[in-house]
Design an enzyme around this catalytic site. Structure first.
Site, mmCIF file in Angstrom:
data_model
loop_
_atom_site.group_PDB
_atom_site.id
_atom_site.type_symbol
_atom_site.label_atom_id
_atom_site.label_comp_id
_atom_site.label_asym_id
_atom_site.label_seq_id
_atom_site.Cartn_x
_atom_site.Cartn_y
_atom_site.Cartn_z
ATOM 1 N N SER A 1 9.554 3.144 -3.834
ATOM 2 C CA SER A 1 8.398 3.119 -2.940
ATOM 3 C C SER A 1 8.086 4.544 -2.504
ATOM 4 O O SER A 1 8.958 5.413 -2.526
ATOM 5 C CB SER A 1 8.690 2.254 -1.716
ATOM 6 N N LYS A 2 6.819 4.754 -2.108
ATOM 7 C CA LYS A 2 6.395 6.098 -1.728
ATOM 8 C C LYS A 2 7.167 6.579 -0.496
ATOM 9 O O LYS A 2 7.335 7.765 -0.286
ATOM 10 C CB LYS A 2 4.895 6.109 -1.430
ATOM 11 N N ARG A 3 7.622 5.630 0.325
ATOM 12 C CA ARG A 3 8.355 6.002 1.527
ATOM 13 C C ARG A 3 9.730 6.583 1.172
ATOM 14 O O ARG A 3 10.196 7.510 1.800
ATOM 15 C CB ARG A 3 8.539 4.776 2.430
#
Ligand code: GLU
Length: 484
Positions: A257-259
């Protein structure tokens, strides 16, 4: 239109949502959809799924186009190239979705729901407390607007929900995973109060309207496939074949995920200096294996051999070391001009590709990703460098000898004309031999004087890049700075 008896031409698609920086999963899905379509002489469609207005980010559609083109991908139909099923942005297709939703209402496969979001939240919380399966409790089903308005948690504008039969366990044959039976769906919203369809309705209406024959997407959509198959059945449409790709995973096996992982952003690969052909090869390796097991292959080679039987359904781990290895390989396949052109944007401020031309061979040999060039070449962009006494003690000569050799190098090198690699090498060799000092430590001393650190391209290339004047100046300056 195909004639009866003729198999429909293969048509695949991706349907990214314009919700910010493009996700690496979009490129991954594009690669497999494109390889399968090309293998069968079919078409590949790019459709923009912009029905969730709350997550819409201006400009992200262009970023999707740009990053996919950078990877060398092209599409036969899409918002920017047009096509027979235009428009390819879902926000421009709203009347179609409403018409289909109303048909489902009229046929008794859907119903209106006036429940407020507060009521739905309360309902869900209660279900969770009671450890019941969560899902819509059908409070609105079978009621007229007036009847429902008498009850709590009513809103004016209704949504439309699918009426999912209680025994709707639907199985399907996945091209990668074989037979799958997703869990029983609940009464999913298909048309929202704002008149926009949800993903589930839009994806079915569009895949049907666009003649999509094979839906190749991430495994996170498996449970949605049950809802989609119900809709196909009710509408009397032929469902496409499905292939659910493994999810890309972090080393701890969580979903990328981008996080959590900068590599979730496609642009990260551009920023870090990966070549598109390396990224395509890497993404292909994440799940696909070539018949002969080789790890380095092109998109065309993958396409030629493409077969879903060669896709591993187990989530591949995103192994950046493997990507670096592949990128190093692809960098080494570039000729001098191509390498310098690719390197240009990654050079330290003030340097042009021309300034590093003499270093192209060692740089290409040593670089795994182009962003490393900033640090590899900082000494060339710098006005001056300093020699750390600890480095000199570890790698170089003691101060008096260091001074002697640095001054001898400077004196002999500045007389060279032309100042070229072969003459430089001969001069360095001669000076060291005459001095009787340790050869390796002498060269290390010069390296520290020129680049300020013990690692650099070969000394002669380094000197050519600096030029005669700066070489002599740095050698003298270092000699002068030494204590003792
Ligand atoms: N919009 C979905 C996505 O972002 C598309 C899923 C599908 O391919 O059906 O992945």
């Amino acid at each position: 239109m195909s004639t009866p008896g003729t198999p429909a031409p293969v048509r695949t698609r991706i349907a990214p949502s314009p919700t910010g920086d493009p996700h690496v999963g979009t490129a991954y899905a594009a690669l497999f959809n494109l390889a399968f379509a090309r293998k069968h002489g079919g078409e590949f469609i790019l459709r923009i799924e912009d029905t969730d207005r709350t997550r819409y980010v201006e400009g992200s559609e262009e970023q999707v186009f740009d990053t996919l083109r950078w990877l060398g991908f092209s599409w036969d139909q899409g918002p920017d190239v047009g096509g027979p099923a235009a428009p390819y942005r879902q926000s421009e297709r709203l009347p179609t979705y409403r018409e289909v939703a109303e048909r489902l209402l009229a046929d008794g496969h859907a119903y209106l729901c006036w429940c407020s979001s507060e009521r739905l939240t309360q309902m869900r919380t209660r279900q969770q407390q009671l450890k019941m399966p969560t899902g819509y409790d059908r409070m609105c089903y079978g009621k007229t607007r007036e009847e429902r308005a008498e009850l709590p948690g009513f809103t004016e504008t209704p949504v439309i929900r699918m009426l999912v039969p209680d025994d709707a366990r639907i199985s399907f044959d996945d091209l990668i995973r074989g037979s799958i039976t997703p869990p029983q769906p609940d009464d999913q919203v298909i048309l929202k109060a704002d008149g926009f369809p949800t993903y589930h309705l839009a994806v079915v209406v569009d895949d049907n309207a666009m003649g999509v024959t094979h839906v190749i997407r991430g495994e996170e959509w498996i449970s949605s496939t049950a809802k989609h198959l119900l809709l196909y059945g009710w509408l009397g449409w032929t469902a496409p074949a499905y292939a659910h790709m493994p999810l890309l995973r972090n080393v701890d096996r969580s979903k990328i995920s981008k996080r959590k992982n900068p590599a979730a952003r496609l642009k990260w690969f551009q920023e870090e200096g990966y070549l598109p052909q390396a990224l395509v090869n890497f993404l292909a390796l994440m799940g696909y294996s070539m018949p002969d097991g080789r790890e380095i292959f092109t998109f065309e080679e993958m396409t030629e051999s493409f077969d879903f039987a060669r896709v591993n359904p187990v989530g591949p781990v995103f192994d950046i070391d493997k990507l670096n290895w592949l990128n190093g390989h692809y960098l080494r396949t570039l000729d001098d001009e191509a390498f310098l052109a690719a390197a240009g944007p990654f050079l330290p401020a003030g340097l042009s590709p021309q300034d590093v031309r003499s270093l192209v061979v060692p740089l290409r040999e040593r670089t795994k990703k182009l962003s490393e060039l900033a640090e590899q070449l900082d000494w060339l962009a710098a006005e001056t460098v300093t020699v750390a006494p600890a480095d000199l003690a570890k790698h170089g000569l003691p101060a008096p000898d260091a001074r002697t050799v640095l001054e001898a190098f400077a004196k002999n090198l500045e007389q060279l004309d032309p100042f070229e690699k072969d003459q430089i090498t001969a001069t360095l060799d001669r000076v060291v031999a005459e001095s009787g000092l340790n050869r390796r430590r002498s060269f290390m001393t010069a390296r520290l004087a020129l680049v300020g650190k013990p690692v650099s391209p070969p000394l002669d290339d380094t000197m050519v890049a600096l030029g005669a004047q700066r070489t002599a100046a740095r050698l003298r300056q270092a000699a002068a700075s030494l204590d003792g």
